[in-house]
Design a protein around this motif. Structure first.
Motif, PDB file in Angstrom:
ATOM      1  N   THR A   1       0.866  -1.134  -0.304  1.00 32.90           N
ATOM      2  CA  THR A   1      -0.102   0.244   0.012  1.00 32.90           C
ATOM      3  C   THR A   1       0.721   1.325  -0.178  1.00 32.90           C
ATOM      4  O   THR A   1       1.820   1.221   1.021  1.00 32.90           O
ATOM      5  N   THR A   2       0.366   1.704  -1.073  1.00 37.33           N
ATOM      6  CA  THR A   2       1.593   3.548  -1.143  1.00 37.33           C
ATOM      7  C   THR A   2       0.554   4.326  -0.885  1.00 37.33           C
ATOM      8  O   THR A   2      -0.634   4.129  -1.164  1.00 37.33           O
ATOM      9  N   VAL A   3       0.688   5.425   0.305  1.00 33.47           N
ATOM     10  CA  VAL A   3       0.155   6.318   0.537  1.00 33.47           C
ATOM     11  C   VAL A   3       1.090   7.907  -0.182  1.00 33.47           C
ATOM     12  O   VAL A   3       1.304   8.475   1.188  1.00 33.47           O
ATOM     13  N   PRO A   4       1.252   8.219  -0.871  1.00 36.38           N
ATOM     14  CA  PRO A   4       1.938   9.297  -0.916  1.00 36.38           C
ATOM     15  C   PRO A   4       1.501  10.360  -1.005  1.00 36.38           C
ATOM     16  O   PRO A   4      -0.178  10.946  -1.023  1.00 36.38           O
ATOM     17  N   ASP A   5       1.992  11.527  -0.258  1.00 36.94           N
ATOM     18  CA  ASP A   5       1.689  12.837  -0.067  1.00 36.94           C
ATOM     19  C   ASP A   5       0.820  13.893  -1.277  1.00 36.94           C
ATOM     20  O   ASP A   5       0.035  14.234  -1.585  1.00 36.94           O
ATOM     21  N   GLU A   6       1.512  13.819  -2.410  1.00 33.42           N
ATOM     22  CA  GLU A   6       0.843  14.142  -3.849  1.00 33.42           C
ATOM     23  C   GLU A   6       0.399  13.112  -4.679  1.00 33.42           C
ATOM     24  O   GLU A   6       1.349  11.953  -5.400  1.00 33.42           O
TER      25      GLU A   6
ATOM     26  N   SER B   1      -2.595   3.555  -3.669  1.00 37.77           N
ATOM     27  CA  SER B   1      -3.007   2.086  -4.258  1.00 37.77           C
ATOM     28  C   SER B   1      -2.340   1.433  -3.787  1.00 37.77           C
ATOM     29  O   SER B   1      -1.814   1.521  -1.978  1.00 37.77           O
ATOM     30  N   THR B   2      -3.361   0.141  -3.603  1.00 39.03           N
ATOM     31  CA  THR B   2      -2.688  -1.003  -2.769  1.00 39.03           C
ATOM     32  C   THR B   2      -2.062  -2.228  -4.464  1.00 39.03           C
ATOM     33  O   THR B   2      -3.494  -2.458  -5.288  1.00 39.03           O
ATOM     34  N   VAL B   3      -1.172  -2.827  -3.912  1.00 34.96           N
ATOM     35  CA  VAL B   3      -1.201  -3.876  -5.414  1.00 34.96           C
ATOM     36  C   VAL B   3      -1.124  -4.988  -4.383  1.00 34.96           C
ATOM     37  O   VAL B   3       0.032  -4.923  -3.451  1.00 34.96           O
ATOM     38  N   ILE B   4      -1.011  -6.161  -5.296  1.00 31.05           N
ATOM     39  CA  ILE B   4      -0.058  -7.600  -4.726  1.00 31.05           C
ATOM     40  C   ILE B   4       0.649  -7.354  -6.338  1.00 31.05           C
ATOM     41  O   ILE B   4       0.929  -7.387  -7.111  1.00 31.05           O
ATOM     42  N   THR B   5       2.417  -7.891  -5.325  1.00 27.67           N
ATOM     43  CA  THR B   5       3.355  -9.018  -6.364  1.00 27.67           C
ATOM     44  C   THR B   5       3.950  -9.449  -6.367  1.00 27.67           C
ATOM     45  O   THR B   5       3.824 -10.191  -4.851  1.00 27.67           O
ATOM     46  N   MET B   6       4.294 -10.493  -7.455  1.00 26.84           N
ATOM     47  CA  MET B   6       4.854 -11.999  -6.548  1.00 26.84           C
ATOM     48  C   MET B   6       6.695 -12.083  -6.106  1.00 26.84           C
ATOM     49  O   MET B   6       6.963 -12.455  -5.248  1.00 26.84           O
TER      50      MET B   6
ATOM     51  N   PHE C   1      -7.655  -5.203   2.267  1.00 23.58           N
ATOM     52  CA  PHE C   1      -6.750  -3.976   2.211  1.00 23.58           C
ATOM     53  C   PHE C   1      -7.554  -3.119   1.451  1.00 23.58           C
ATOM     54  O   PHE C   1      -7.842  -2.836  -0.022  1.00 23.58           O
ATOM     55  N   ALA C   2      -7.812  -1.284   2.339  1.00 23.44           N
ATOM     56  CA  ALA C   2      -8.184  -0.501   1.995  1.00 23.44           C
ATOM     57  C   ALA C   2      -6.503   0.193   1.179  1.00 23.44           C
ATOM     58  O   ALA C   2      -5.828  -0.227   1.297  1.00 23.44           O
ATOM     59  N   THR C   3      -7.140   1.007  -0.322  1.00 22.88           N
ATOM     60  CA  THR C   3      -5.964   1.733  -0.575  1.00 22.88           C
ATOM     61  C   THR C   3      -5.316   3.395   0.195  1.00 22.88           C
ATOM     62  O   THR C   3      -4.171   3.557   0.120  1.00 22.88           O
ATOM     63  N   ARG C   4      -6.012   3.641   1.329  1.00 27.92           N
ATOM     64  CA  ARG C   4      -6.356   4.702   1.840  1.00 27.92           C
ATOM     65  C   ARG C   4      -6.023   3.525   3.656  1.00 27.92           C
ATOM     66  O   ARG C   4      -8.012   3.801   3.841  1.00 27.92           O
TER      67      ARG C   4
END
Length: 372
Positions: free
Chosen positions: A152-157, A161-166, A366-369
Motif C-alpha cells: 500500500t503506497t500513500v503518496p503526499d501527492e 493504491s494497494t497492489v499484490i506483486t509476486m 486491504f484499503a487503498t487509504r
C-alpha cells in the motif's frame, strides 16, 4: 514504512508481507529499495548507458512518479541519481539463486452495485533456476511465487493504491487505486509461452511495470486507454494481457496494443488472445499445451450469465477454475478488487494437504487509504 507478516510462515509455501509506505515519491522509492536490499540483497546492477539515459528521460516525461521513486532508490544506496551506468529499478524481493483466470463483474451485474474483478493468480511452484534455465534449484533457492507482497503506497501527492506483486516491489500483478481503477495481468498466449531469452531492460514499460504505471497515472478507463496508447512498452518474450476496470463500470482488455471493450457486460479473461477468439461459445478444445485456458474461460462465461452476482458468487466462480494439487501449477492467490470500495481482498496458497487438496489462508482485506 511498516512491514507486517500477514499470512503463512517459513514452513508454508507462501510467506506474505504487507508493506505500507507513506511520504513523497522519493521517500517511497527509498523505502522499497531498503526492503528489497534487506530481504534479498538486491542492489543496482550495471546497464547500457545509452539505454539507461533514454529510459530515465522517458520516465521523467511520462511517468514522473516512478522517476522520483528511482531518485529515492539511488539515495538508499548513496548513489548519484544521475549515474547512467546502473539500473535502479527491478526491485526483486525474492532471494536470489502463469496462467491465470479473471472475471470482471460490472456494477450493473452485481447484487450490491459494486464493480469487481476477481482473479486467480496461477503459477508454477518452481524456482527461477527450474523455470527459466531448466536446471535444478540451487541450495536455499525459494520458489518464484513463495514470497509475495501486498504493498500500500500513500503518496503526499497523487493516487494511493494497494497492489499484490509476486516478486518485484516496483511492479505488480494486481492492484486498485483510490479512484477505483483496478488492473490485473495474465499471460496472453500460454500455448506459445516460453522462458525469455533475455531480461534486458528497454525504454518504456516492462510487463510488470505497466499495471503500476496505470494505477499511478490514471483515474478511469478512458484515461488508461489514452495513457497506454501513448506509452512505449515491451515484454521479455512472454506477452501479457491486462484487464482494467473503473468505478463507473467501464472495463477493457489491453492486448497487443488492442483495446477490447467489455461494454456493460461481464468480461472473462484467461490465457489465450481474445482478439483471436472473441466468441466464448466457439472456443477450441484444450490440449496439453493450453493449461485449460479455453475450458476455464467457458466455465467463467457460463457463471457470468448467472448475474446478478454477489461477491461470494464471484469468488465461487474463480474457485471452480482454480488449479488444484493434481496440476503442475497452483492458484497461488485469489484476489477480489472492489472498484466501489477501493479495496483488495485476497487469500493465499499455503500448501497441499495429505488428501490431495490445497490449503489457503482466510480472506484478508486491504484499503487503498488505510485511514479512510
Amino acid at each position: 514504512m511498516t512491514s507486517i507478516q500477514i499470512a503463512g510462515g517459513e514452513n508454508d509455501f507462501q510467506l506474505v508481507r504487507h508493506l505500507t509506505v507513506r511520504g513523497d515519491q522519493f521517500e517511497i522509492g527509498k523505502a522499497l529499495a531498503r526492503e528489497a536490499r534487506t530481504r534479498s540483497g538486491w542492489a543496482p546492477r550495471p546497464g547500457d548507458q545509452t539505454v539507461n539515459r533514454a529510459r530515465m528521460a522517458w520516465f521523467e516525461r511520462f511517468w514522473p512518479q516512478h522517476h522520483e521513486r528511482l531518485d529515492g532508490v539511488a539515495a538508499a544506496f548513496d548513489l548519484d541519481p544521475d549515474r547512467d551506468d546502473l539500473v535502479l529499478d527491478g526491485l526483486n524481493a525474492l532471494p536470489a539463486g502463469s496462467g491465470c483466470s479473471a472475471l470482471w463483474c460490472p456494477p450493473s451485474a452485481a447484487t450490491d452495485g459494486h464493480g469487481r474483478i476477481a482473479r486467480n493468480y496461477d503459477f508454477f511452484t518452481l524456482t527461477t533456476s527450474e523455470i527459466m534455465m531448466g536446471q535444478a534449484a540451487v541450495p536455499g533457492e525459494l520458489p518464484m511465487a513463495s514470497r509475495p507482497y501486498v504493498i500500500t503506497t500513500v503518496p503526499d501527492e497523487g493516487l494511493a493504491s494497494t497492489v499484490i506483486t509476486m516478486n518485484e516491489l516496483d511492479g505488480c500483478m494486481d492492484g486498485v487505486n483510490e479512484a477505483g481503477l483496478a488492473v490485473v495481468l495474465l499471460i496472453a498466449d500460454v500455448r506459445n509461452a516460453a522462458p525469455p531469452e533475455s531480461f534486458d531492460l528497454r525504454v518504456g514499460l516492462s510487463s510488470v511495470q505497466l499495471p503500476r504505471f496505470v494505477l499511478d497515472t490514471c483515474e478511469n478507463v478512458e484515461q488508461a486507454k489514452r495513457a497506454l496508447l501513448m506509452a512505449k512498452h515491451y515484454d521479455h518474450g512472454m506477452p501479457l494481457h491486462y484487464l482494467i476496470a473503473d468505478a463507473s463500470g467501464q472495463a477493457f482488455v489491453w492486448e497487443s496494443e488492442r483495446i477490447i471493450d467489455a461494454g456493460d457486460a461481464p468480461q472473462c479473461v484467461t490465457n489465450h488472445p481474445l482478439h483471436r477468439h472473441p466468441d466464448p461459445m466457439l472456443l477450441p478444445a484444450d490440449d496439453e499445451s493450453t493449461m485449460d485456458t479455453f475450458g476455464r474461460l467457458r466455465t467463467l462465461h457460463e457463471r457470468s450469465k448467472e448475474a446478478p452476482l454477489s461477491a461470494e458468487g464471484l469468488a465461487g466462480a474463480l474457485r471452480e477454475v482454480a488449479a488444484g494439487a493434481d496440476k503442475e501449477w497452483r492458484t497461488t492467490w485469489t484476489s477480489v478488487l472492489d472498484t466501489h470500495d477501493r479495496t483488495l481482498t485476497a487469500r493465499f496458497y499455503l500448501g497441499d494437504t495429505p488428501e490431495g487438496g490445497t490449503r489457503f489462508t482466510g480472506e484478508v482485506r486491504f484499503a487503498t487509504r488505510p485511514d479512510s
